[in-house]
Design a protein around this motif. Structure first.
Motif, PDB file in Angstrom:
ATOM      1  N   ARG A 125      37.264  32.522  52.728  1.00  0.00           N
ATOM      2  CA  ARG A 125      36.379  32.590  51.569  1.00  0.00           C
ATOM      3  C   ARG A 125      37.169  32.513  50.259  1.00  0.00           C
ATOM      4  N   PRO A 126      37.932  31.432  50.064  1.00  0.00           N
ATOM      5  CA  PRO A 126      38.647  31.296  48.791  1.00  0.00           C
ATOM      6  C   PRO A 126      37.664  31.011  47.659  1.00  0.00           C
ATOM      7  N   GLU A 127      38.068  31.402  46.455  1.00  0.00           N
ATOM      8  CA  GLU A 127      37.193  31.198  45.306  1.00  0.00           C
ATOM      9  C   GLU A 127      37.071  29.719  44.944  1.00  0.00           C
ATOM     10  N   SER A 157      39.930  35.025  45.839  1.00  0.00           N
ATOM     11  CA  SER A 157      38.946  34.917  46.908  1.00  0.00           C
ATOM     12  C   SER A 157      37.584  35.343  46.367  1.00  0.00           C
ATOM     13  N   ASP A 170      45.390  31.049  47.233  1.00  0.00           N
ATOM     14  CA  ASP A 170      45.783  32.378  46.729  1.00  0.00           C
ATOM     15  C   ASP A 170      45.454  32.564  45.248  1.00  0.00           C
ATOM     16  N   GLU A 212      40.665  36.446  54.001  1.00  0.00           N
ATOM     17  CA  GLU A 212      39.904  36.155  52.778  1.00  0.00           C
ATOM     18  C   GLU A 212      40.342  34.831  52.156  1.00  0.00           C
ATOM     19  N   ALA A 213      41.646  34.660  52.048  1.00  0.00           N
ATOM     20  CA  ALA A 213      42.176  33.469  51.387  1.00  0.00           C
ATOM     21  C   ALA A 213      41.788  32.201  52.138  1.00  0.00           C
ATOM     22  N   PHE A 264      43.138  39.003  43.296  1.00  0.00           N
ATOM     23  CA  PHE A 264      43.675  38.764  44.633  1.00  0.00           C
ATOM     24  C   PHE A 264      45.185  39.028  44.655  1.00  0.00           C
TER      25      PHE A 264
END
Length: 439
Positions: free
Chosen positions: A125-127, A73, A70, A121-122, A81
């Motif tokens: 495709r997390p950052e 993303s 968290d 997304e989390a 986010f």
């Protein structure tokens, strides 16, 4: 006005709600609990991702990965986010356990679609920003220091190290130890996510009062998720360790934290309901045998109990409590004696009390969307079906005093107990030995 008291009837038998089951095109299982009046939806995405997936030298990487989900993303990097979550009125949380990962979101029913997109997304495709990973590693190392400074937590961690063989991942801290956590790099977290996060074996649990059919919303968020080379999951059974007694020194400590127990069973064992009844009588209630004697009659402690800790395969049990240093030896001896049901089997009155508790608390515990979703997710994580709960409660209701006593005596092996005491070694060594434990 009539003075006649109303008739009080026995409650009807309650059953655990059966969810609606469906599957997305990519195989993700969807379980939907429809709960009229529950306007806040709870959604839990359960990934089949046990800690056995971690490399031994990088234990803790799964926990660090979960904690940075968290932090941003690809579509909403960094603080963006969290801002989008807040705009949707949603709360996100992820937790890595020994048997799997749970990513959860709570959101008003009318915002479920956008919230599921953010949940996806989390997870997908997390950052996984390097600075976020490094910060979480530092926080985990500080957390380990705090754990070791806390006598009660140190006792629990050290007890697990005795009860389970080192071959079992559960023998060690879920979040990793200091040596392995220090070795975790951003690249290692990214590689772990790439190799192990995916739809295979995943389940999405949804509970609440839906304003529209939630399955198409789930399909829109997660239905196209595909990971061709997702690593398979492995859930080996826990292996018991060698019973031992350990005293961890806290010079000058005015109290001793104690854990006394051994290797146990999991929820799939047919003796589980009867064991729960017996454990409640021995140490699961405020006026159970342990607390009644050691707290109420002796004044040795503020509270002591017998805890069952089932895993997906195997488990443990332990007497847990904190005692004044000067009475820790006698308390240990008396606790050991109270665990022995040879001359004091479980009584019918104790069985009724336990049955009333377990069957009475369930309708309350699972009356909210988050309570029901969390419980169903836990069952899925443990490899169980939601209807397991109904069989379990039926087993509780059918348990007799004889069955409870027999199950307890078969599992609680008084000749193979492990002991951990954290306290003043100088004051405790002789009393612990006098209680019959060679530390």
């Amino acid at each position: 006005m009539s003075s006649t008291a109303p008739e009080v009837r026995a409650p009807e038998t309650w059953h655990y709600p059966t969810p609606e089951e469906s599957f997305l095109d990519n195989g993700i299982r969807v379980l939907v609990h429809r709960m009229p009046g529950q306007q806040v939806i709870s959604a839990v995405l359960q990934l089949d991702l046990p800690l056995t997936a971690e490399p031994r030298e990088l234990e803790g990487v799964a926990t660090i990965c979960a904690r940075v989900l968290d932090e941003g993303s690809v579509a909403h990097p960094g603080d963006r986010f969290a801002e989008v979550l807040e705009t949707e009125g949603a709360a996100f949380y992820a937790a890595q356990g020994f048997s799997g990962l749970q990513a959860m979101v709570d959101v008003p029913a009318r915002r479920l679609g956008p919230a599921l997109e953010l949940l996806a997304e989390a997870v997908r495709r997390p950052e996984l920003n390097a600075s976020d990973v490094e910060r979480q590693v530092a926080l985990r190392l500080a957390e380990i220091d705090q754990l070791r400074a806390n006598s009660a937590q140190l006792a629990s961690t050290s007890f697990r190290e005795l009860v389970f063989d080192p071959i079992s991942r559960v023998q060690r801290m879920a979040g990793g130890g200091p040596e392995t956590v220090r070795a975790i790099t951003p690249d290692a977290v990214r590689a772990f996510h790439r190799d192990h996060y995916g739809p295979r074996g995943a389940t999405l649990i949804l509970a609440g009062d839906f304003t529209e059919d939630p399955v198409p919303l789930a399909a829109a968020a997660l239905g196209d998720w595909s990971v061709a080379d997702q690593a398979p999951a492995s859930h080996p059974a826990a292996v018991p360790g060698t019973p031992a007694a350990v005293l961890l020194p806290r010079p000058g400590a005015v109290q001793a934290d104690l854990r006394l127990g051994g290797f146990g069973i999991d929820r799939t064992d047919p003796r589980w309901p009867a064991l729960q009844v017996a454990s409640y009588a021995v140490g699961g209630a405020f006026l159970s045998r342990l607390n009644k004697v050691l707290r109420e009659e002796r004044g040795y402690t503020y509270g002591v109990g017998l805890q069952q800790a089932p895993l997906r395969a195997g488990g443990s049990y332990a007497v847990a409590g904190s005692f004044r240093t000067e009475v820790a030896g006698p308390a240990l001896a008396e606790a050991r004696a109270l665990l022995d049901l040879g001359d004091a089997p479980i009584t019918e009155a104790e069985v009724r009390d336990a049955q009333n508790f377990f069957t009475g608390v369930s309708p309350l515990r699972y009356s909210t969307a988050d309570g029901l979703a969390d419980q169903t997710a836990m069952l899925v994580q443990q490899g169980l079906q939601p209807d397991w709960m109904n069989g379990y409660l039926a087993g509780i209701r059918a348990t007799t005093a004889e069955a409870a006593t027999a199950a307890y005596q078969q599992i609680v092996d008084l000749d193979a107990l492990s002991l951990v005491v954290v306290g003043d070694a100088e004051a405790l060594t002789d009393p612990i030995r006098e209680a019959g434990f060679a530390v």
